[in-house]
Design an enzyme around this catalytic site. Structure first.
Site, short mmCIF file in Angstrom:
data_model
loop_
_atom_site.label_atom_id
_atom_site.label_comp_id
_atom_site.label_asym_id
_atom_site.label_seq_id
_atom_site.Cartn_x
_atom_site.Cartn_y
_atom_site.Cartn_z
CG HIS A 288 0.39 5.78 -0.92
ND1 HIS A 288 -1.06 6.30 -1.12
CD2 HIS A 288 -0.27 5.57 0.73
CE1 HIS A 288 -2.12 6.60 -0.84
NE2 HIS A 288 -1.87 5.77 0.85
CG HIS B 84 -1.69 1.11 1.60
ND1 HIS B 84 -3.02 1.20 1.46
CD2 HIS B 84 -1.39 2.72 1.78
CE1 HIS B 84 -3.83 2.19 1.06
NE2 HIS B 84 -2.64 3.09 1.52
CD GLU B 85 1.82 3.35 3.88
OE1 GLU B 85 1.92 5.15 3.12
OE2 GLU B 85 0.76 2.79 4.36
#
Length: 390
Positions: free
Chosen positions: A215, A211-212
């Site tokens: 980003h 998920h990170e």
């Protein structure tokens, strides 16, 4: 990133937060949720690299498994890009690990988890990721940090961690490259679950790291409920990359084939016969890039007037909206250059209920608009044009 439904302070790239967890998890009323979380999770995508010279090894007779779902019916866009569409200018990214978790995972296991998270993105995009030694320069910098870490105490837009059962991690948008994990958490290889023996949450590092990384590549949160980049991805347990993330990458970096033989394979009918493989490796040749009509940007009522503010570079600027009409139960919506702003982005902007703070720099130049609505009725609108004075 976190498990709760709270709007995060997305790291200069982003992070998700869980607020409903705490020491009271022993309550029996939470047993159904804990059982559900214990069942969530799936093994990381296997390593598989399609280099230009490895065409013969692909084995087209056996299509490798893919996490990319089939074609979807036309719908509205759900993924979100950064307001300035921040992105990398190259695809061969390097990363270094500056510190390791102190709870449960060994450095070797940590490397395995991070490598699996990176493969989830490299398997479906032109990106490749390679670890380098901590003392070497790199595009991405990964670390496990305590509550007070790096510059979080002195930076207005980079928040500190909050200890166990709070924020899990946050990342910075390109080209910063920072990915920070909360060292107070109990990281594991495997599904996120609650440990009755330890009395803590055991958090899947592969899931949160993937998920990170999204980003760090320039993607914000997706509104798609089953997307890895969804705000509550950890709670919901969706670990596969959805078509939403791929469309976001296509818009941000362009739709690119990964192999020089894609055009030949397309002529031989592989776009239909080997659809999953071709969607992953040859989206451009098979015209898989944009399978639904992209909408125009969200419409916002034109403000009656726009105030221009010339601000010195580096200064913190705050806009306030709707203070006098909040008692009318209106909801505030923020936009930058007509693109909706849904979350805070540490290092760029902080979004409150009725105020917005930014750091004046080249990225944050533009027109900011707030619209106060009650149901379908617009109560008021304000707009500010920000120009940076060097």
């Amino acid at each position: 990133m976190g498990r709760g439904a709270r709007v995060p302070s997305e790291a200069p790239g982003a992070g998700v937060e869980r607020r409903w967890l705490g020491a009271a998890l022993v309550a029996l009323c939470l047993l159904p949720a804990l059982v559900l979380l214990a069942r969530l999770g799936a093994p990381a995508v296997p390593a598989w690299s399609a280099a230009q010279g490895d065409v013969a090894a692909l084995g087209l007779s056996a299509v490798p498994p893919t996490r990319v779902p089939g074609p979807l019916a036309p719908r509205r866009r759900r993924y979100t890009l950064t307001p300035a569409r921040l992105r990398w200018d190259h695809f061969n990214l390097t990363y270094r690990i500056l510190s390791f978790p102190r709870n449960l995972l060994s450095p070797r296991e940590t490397r395995r988890a991070l490598a699996a998270a990176f493969r989830m993105w490299s398997d479906v995009s032109p990106f490749s990721f390679r670890e380098v030694a901590p003392e070497q320069p790199s595009d991405l910098r990964i670390g496990f940090y305590p509550i007070n870490h790096t510059d979080c105490l002195v930076s207005a837009l980079h928040h500190c961690f909050d200890g166990p059962t709070g924020e899990l991690a946050h990342a910075f948008f390109p080209p910063h490259g920072g990915i920070h994990f909360d060292d107070s958490e109990y990281w594991v290889l495997g599904p996120t679950r609650y440990s009755w023996k330890k009395g803590v949450w055991l958090t899947d590092l592969v899931h949160v790291a993937a998920h990170e990384i999204g980003h760090a590549l320039g993607l914000m949160h997706s509104q798609h409920g089953r997307a890895l980049m969804h705000l509550n991805a950890t709670l919901r347990g969706w670990k596969a990359l959805s078509q939403d993330e791929l469309w976001g990458l296509h818009r941000l970096y362009g739709c690119l084939d990964r192999l020089f033989v894609c055009a030949s394979w397309a002529r031989r009918g592989f776009c239909d016969a080997r659809r999953r493989l071709m969607k992953r490796l040859c989206p451009s040749s098979c015209d898989f890039c944009y399978e639904f009509p992209f909408p125009t940007v969200a419409t916002t009522p034109p403000p009656p007037r726009t105030k221009t503010r010339l601000v010195p570079e580096g200064r913190n600027v705050t806009f306030r909206c709707g203070q006098k009409i909040l008692h009318k139960k209106g909801k505030v919506y923020w936009y930058k250059d007509q693109e909706p702003l849904e979350f805070s982005y540490p290092g760029y902007l902080a979004l409150g209920e009725a105020h917005l703070s930014i750091i004046a720099n080249a990225v944050n130049e533009g027109t900011y608009t707030c619209v106060v609505r009650r149901q379908q009725r617009v109560l008021t609108t304000y707009s500010w044009r920000v120009r940076v004075r060097g």
